[in-house]
Design a protein around this motif. Structure first.
Motif, PDB file in Angstrom:
ATOM      1  N   LEU A   1       0.358  19.893   1.495  1.00 36.62           N
ATOM      2  CA  LEU A   1       0.074  18.254   1.634  1.00 36.62           C
ATOM      3  C   LEU A   1      -1.054  18.425   2.574  1.00 36.62           C
ATOM      4  O   LEU A   1       0.112  18.727   4.153  1.00 36.62           O
ATOM      5  CB  LEU A   1       1.478  17.989   1.325  1.00 36.62           C
ATOM      6  CG  LEU A   1       2.030  17.787  -0.047  1.00 36.62           C
ATOM      7  CD1 LEU A   1       3.175  17.721   0.591  1.00 36.62           C
ATOM      8  CD2 LEU A   1       1.674  17.872  -0.577  1.00 36.62           C
ATOM      9  N   ASP A   2      -2.103  17.507   3.088  1.00 35.20           N
ATOM     10  CA  ASP A   2      -2.499  17.494   4.137  1.00 35.20           C
ATOM     11  C   ASP A   2      -2.739  15.608   4.601  1.00 35.20           C
ATOM     12  O   ASP A   2      -2.679  14.599   3.672  1.00 35.20           O
ATOM     13  CB  ASP A   2      -4.174  17.270   4.121  1.00 35.20           C
ATOM     14  CG  ASP A   2      -4.724  17.496   5.605  1.00 35.20           C
ATOM     15  OD1 ASP A   2      -3.934  17.285   6.409  1.00 35.20           O
ATOM     16  OD2 ASP A   2      -6.240  17.166   5.907  1.00 35.20           O
ATOM     17  N   GLU A   3      -1.124  15.442   5.459  1.00 33.22           N
ATOM     18  CA  GLU A   3      -1.271  14.352   6.090  1.00 33.22           C
ATOM     19  C   GLU A   3      -0.419  13.463   4.864  1.00 33.22           C
ATOM     20  O   GLU A   3      -0.952  11.921   4.630  1.00 33.22           O
ATOM     21  CB  GLU A   3      -1.868  13.979   6.650  1.00 33.22           C
ATOM     22  CG  GLU A   3      -3.037  14.234   7.769  1.00 33.22           C
ATOM     23  CD  GLU A   3      -1.909  14.666   9.179  1.00 33.22           C
ATOM     24  OE1 GLU A   3      -0.998  13.047   8.634  1.00 33.22           O
ATOM     25  OE2 GLU A   3      -2.593  14.089  10.096  1.00 33.22           O
ATOM     26  N   PRO A   4       0.468  13.443   4.440  1.00 31.76           N
ATOM     27  CA  PRO A   4       1.084  12.888   2.829  1.00 31.76           C
ATOM     28  C   PRO A   4       1.978  11.567   3.708  1.00 31.76           C
ATOM     29  O   PRO A   4       2.806  11.476   4.861  1.00 31.76           O
ATOM     30  CB  PRO A   4       2.202  13.314   2.984  1.00 31.76           C
ATOM     31  CG  PRO A   4       2.664  14.877   3.878  1.00 31.76           C
ATOM     32  CD  PRO A   4       1.194  14.666   4.539  1.00 31.76           C
ATOM     33  N   ALA A   5       2.472  10.455   2.687  1.00 30.63           N
ATOM     34  CA  ALA A   5       2.794   9.758   2.889  1.00 30.63           C
ATOM     35  C   ALA A   5       2.969   8.586   4.564  1.00 30.63           C
ATOM     36  O   ALA A   5       3.606   8.320   4.817  1.00 30.63           O
ATOM     37  CB  ALA A   5       4.868   9.963   3.303  1.00 30.63           C
ATOM     38  N   LEU A   6       1.445   8.536   5.290  1.00 31.85           N
ATOM     39  CA  LEU A   6       1.434   8.334   6.591  1.00 31.85           C
ATOM     40  C   LEU A   6       1.494   6.098   6.182  1.00 31.85           C
ATOM     41  O   LEU A   6       1.571   5.994   7.291  1.00 31.85           O
ATOM     42  CB  LEU A   6      -0.218   8.957   6.955  1.00 31.85           C
ATOM     43  CG  LEU A   6       0.084   9.905   7.703  1.00 31.85           C
ATOM     44  CD1 LEU A   6      -1.809   9.698   8.180  1.00 31.85           C
ATOM     45  CD2 LEU A   6       0.967   9.825   8.421  1.00 31.85           C
ATOM     46  N   THR A   7       1.188   6.325   5.192  1.00 32.24           N
ATOM     47  CA  THR A   7       1.189   4.687   4.607  1.00 32.24           C
ATOM     48  C   THR A   7       2.332   4.546   3.989  1.00 32.24           C
ATOM     49  O   THR A   7       3.143   2.746   4.307  1.00 32.24           O
ATOM     50  CB  THR A   7       0.185   4.216   3.517  1.00 32.24           C
ATOM     51  OG1 THR A   7       1.001   4.560   2.886  1.00 32.24           O
ATOM     52  CG2 THR A   7      -1.257   4.547   3.928  1.00 32.24           C
TER      53      THR A   7
ATOM     54  N   SER B   1       0.694  -1.101   0.214  1.00 37.51           N
ATOM     55  CA  SER B   1       0.239   0.077  -0.029  1.00 37.51           C
ATOM     56  C   SER B   1       0.615   0.932   0.057  1.00 37.51           C
ATOM     57  O   SER B   1       0.410   2.324  -0.521  1.00 37.51           O
ATOM     58  CB  SER B   1      -0.257  -0.218   1.033  1.00 37.51           C
ATOM     59  OG  SER B   1      -0.430  -0.103   2.124  1.00 37.51           O
ATOM     60  N   GLY B   2       2.130   1.129   0.649  1.00 34.39           N
ATOM     61  CA  GLY B   2       2.692   2.127   0.511  1.00 34.39           C
ATOM     62  C   GLY B   2       3.397   2.667  -1.010  1.00 34.39           C
ATOM     63  O   GLY B   2       3.156   3.699  -0.676  1.00 34.39           O
ATOM     64  N   PHE B   3       3.581   1.509  -1.523  1.00 36.92           N
ATOM     65  CA  PHE B   3       4.562   1.714  -3.341  1.00 36.92           C
ATOM     66  C   PHE B   3       3.156   2.766  -3.396  1.00 36.92           C
ATOM     67  O   PHE B   3       3.052   3.802  -4.587  1.00 36.92           O
ATOM     68  CB  PHE B   3       4.873   0.426  -3.453  1.00 36.92           C
ATOM     69  CG  PHE B   3       5.117   0.593  -4.703  1.00 36.92           C
ATOM     70  CD1 PHE B   3       6.934   1.560  -4.564  1.00 36.92           C
ATOM     71  CD2 PHE B   3       5.034   0.768  -5.917  1.00 36.92           C
ATOM     72  CE1 PHE B   3       7.252   1.981  -6.013  1.00 36.92           C
ATOM     73  CE2 PHE B   3       5.221   0.511  -7.086  1.00 36.92           C
ATOM     74  CZ  PHE B   3       6.708   1.027  -7.057  1.00 36.92           C
TER      75      PHE B   3
END
Length: 628
Positions: free
Chosen positions: A354-360, A329-331
């Motif tokens: 950017l709102d809460e980017p890269a959380l996964t 899911s991250g990729f």
């Protein structure tokens, strides 16, 4: 224009955020879930959105204030957002092309917007200077013209002079034509400058949810036109992905096999290079793009051939490939974001939210994404993002962080640049980021001397050893010297680890961010006796650590570092040797290179008693704070 600061009032759970200062490159809003980070970013977006979106008083106004505020007046007249922008050279040049130089008396532009969508703005203008510019342009030297209060008054005087019997002055006529051409006959400087600046306001480009790319896409849907915002749907992300690679669906669906295959290979090579420049979790992956045909039977018995675009990933280590949707899911998030982001690159440098980017993403992958923000996004536009992840906080750039806390009614969400929050949940991302950074580089001892940078670390370490050899006072071996990465980072550093450790702070006097440094004792973070300024060991009100060297000694190290031959008599007056050298060479220089020269060559150097005695005095002062 550069966004300098903004303020949110009466929007969602925000009553008054306070003035939020913005870094020229990247600003990070940190806080726990439901603190108000997203609402603050959303209000800023509606100030001048890239897409057709606007405030909605019924949806956005704080619910607990609606009834009481409606009694006081129209809710639509409330102002949820105001921003302060700094004009850049291009903005000033466009204004001056109309009104001439020095009409703008300030280069900060303040604009607010209410719920009804109406803006109010202010900037300082000099109407008398505008009059002087018009008179100068048309060789008018008469005092009655030059001394007019504004262009409107000047126009009236010129018109009256022209109507006088026998008056036929070409300069007067030319001035009248200039005023009319620029629309200044009935306007002040302010009223003509503001429309120029309003048109030049930066737009805001907001990424909230990032729809994942589908792994298999019907070309008929892909070719349809749509006015969607970035990341609004998987199809939009797919269209943006092809745009990122510089191709169109028609090119990939070409009936000529060689042309189609060549285009597919070009696209997948380009996408592989772009994605894996920043994705370092598995650099052995490569993007595969293929076109598949499928015969479909309609209900009436007819058949038709449909084409599909397939996105796959192959691991070069094993040769195994699978559909994009089967990857982590991250990729998937990172790849989809990169696709959606390509739409941003086609805009004229809007401010990116950017709102809460890269959380996964894994912690290390979040660090890669931070590098993406700094290198690719912030190189073109200012970036503001929200997070509660410690891996999305840059430990070496804590001055970019702003703490967001929801204090509940009646205060609502507030924002502060000072990392002095009483809420441990809000502080946690910063504590974790700093703790991780420290753990990666050193073990913190019980007696810690916090200094601004690595050059200070070198000066203290080297000169302490030389003082010890010469039987002078030197730094106690129990001290552990911790470079904070700049004066602006010192308060943050101390506030996060200070309660648990004995800390003494050494800083240059009169340095950038000094007010925040000196405020530490007022805020109870540091005993006043444990804040030492460099001028404590030298008779001067203003001194850097470099000033503990005699002027001749420091100049000797500087000349050896840069191969120069500057003499003391060549330097202008002043009380800070670094500033005097920079004034002489008319530019700044890397102080760290000078300290590195000292580190390499100090055994072959001799220093005056003045230098040695000053450092010895400083070491005595520092040692006396131990255990205090």
């Amino acid at each position: 224009m550069i966004l300098k600061s903004f303020r949110v009032k009466k929007f969602r759970n925000v009553v008054d955020s306070g003035e939020i200062s913005v870094d020229e490159m990247v600003t990070c809003l940190v806080g726990k879930n439901e603190a108000g980070k997203s609402g603050i970013l959303e209000a800023l977006y509606y100030f001048n959105p890239s897409y057709d979106e606007t405030f909605n008083v019924d949806e956005h106004y704080p619910r607990w204030l609606v009834v009481s505020d409606r009694r006081k007046g129209e809710l639509a007249e409330q102002t949820p957002i105001s921003v302060t922008l700094t004009l850049e050279s291009e903005d000033i040049e466009e204004v001056e092309s109309l009104v001439g130089s020095d009409v703008l008396t300030g280069h900060e532009f303040t604009v607010s917007k209410n719920y009804a969508g109406k803006r109010k703005w202010s900037i300082s203008c000099n109407d008398k200077q505008l009059v002087k510019n018009i008179c100068a342009n048309n060789s008018l030297k008469e005092k009655e013209f030059v001394n007019a209060e504004d262009s409107k008054a000047l126009f009236a005087l010129l018109s009256e002079a022209k109507e006088k019997e026998g008056q036929d002055d070409s300069n007067i006529g030319a001035a009248i034509k200039e005023i009319e051409a620029k629309g200044l006959e009935g306007a002040s400087a302010w009223s003509v400058v503001n429309p120029i600046l309003i048109k030049r306001l930066p737009s805001f480009f907001r990424f909230t949810s990032y729809s994942t790319l589908p792994g298999r896409i019907d070309f008929r849907e892909l070719s349809s036109t749509s006015e969607e915002g970035p990341g609004e749907s998987g199809l939009q992300a797919a269209r943006a992905l092809l745009a990122l690679a510089g191709t169109e669906p028609e090119q990939l669906a070409n009936d000529n096999y060689e042309l189609r295959k060549g285009e597919l290979e070009a696209v997948q090579i380009d996408l592989t290079n772009q994605v894996f420049e920043y994705w370092k979790q598995n650099p052995q992956l490569e993007v595969l793009i293929d076109v598949d045909k499928e015969t479909q039977r309609a209900s009436n018995g007819t058949t038709a051939v449909s084409r599909f675009l397939d996105i796959r990933l192959r691991d070069k280590r094993t040769g195994y490939s699978n559909n994009f949707t089967q990857r982590s899911s991250g990729f998937q998030w990172f790849f989809s974001f990169l696709a959606a982001f390509s739409e941003f690159e086609n805009k004229s440098n809007p401010i990116v939210l950017l709102d809460e980017p890269a959380l996964t993403l894994h912690g290390k992958a979040q660090a890669d994404f931070l590098r993406f923000i700094n290198e690719r996004l912030a190189s073109e536009s200012q970036v503001l993002y929200t997070t509660h992840s410690p891996f999305m906080v840059e430990a070496d750039r804590l001055e970019r962080a702003r703490i967001v806390e929801d204090k509940g009614p009646p205060l609502g969400a507030v924002v502060s640049p000072d990392i002095l929050s009483s809420d441990p949940d809000s502080l946690f991302p910063l504590q974790a980021a700093l703790g991780y950074d420290i753990a990666q580089s050193l073990f913190v001892g019980s007696n810690n001397l916090v200094v601004e940078g690595t050059s200070d670390f070198i000066y203290l370490s080297v000169m302490s050893s030389l003082c010890k050899v010469s039987s002078r006072s030197f730094l106690d071996a129990k001290w552990r010297i911790l470079p904070a990465g700049g004066a602006t980072n010192i308060p943050t550093f101390v506030s996060l680890i200070g309660p648990h450790l004995d800390i003494t702070v050494l800083a240059d006097s009169d340095t950038k961010g000094m007010q925040r440094v000196t405020n530490m004792s007022h805020n109870g973070l540091l005993k006043p006796s444990r804040l030492i300024l460099a001028n404590a060991a030298i008779e001067s009100n203003h001194a850097d650590l470099e000033d503990l060297f005699s002027e001749g000694d420091y100049l000797k190290i500087y000349n050896e570092t840069f191969g120069s031959s500057i003499k003391l008599s060549d330097l202008p007056g002043g009380n800070r040797i670094v500033k005097r050298i920079e004034a002489k060479i008319n530019t700044s220089f890397d102080h760290g290179e000078v300290s590195e020269t000292l580190l390499r060559s100090h055994l072959n150097m001799s220093f005056t008693d003045t230098t040695m005695d000053r450092f010895a005095k400083l070491f005595t002062i520092i040692n006396n704070t131990m255990g205090s």
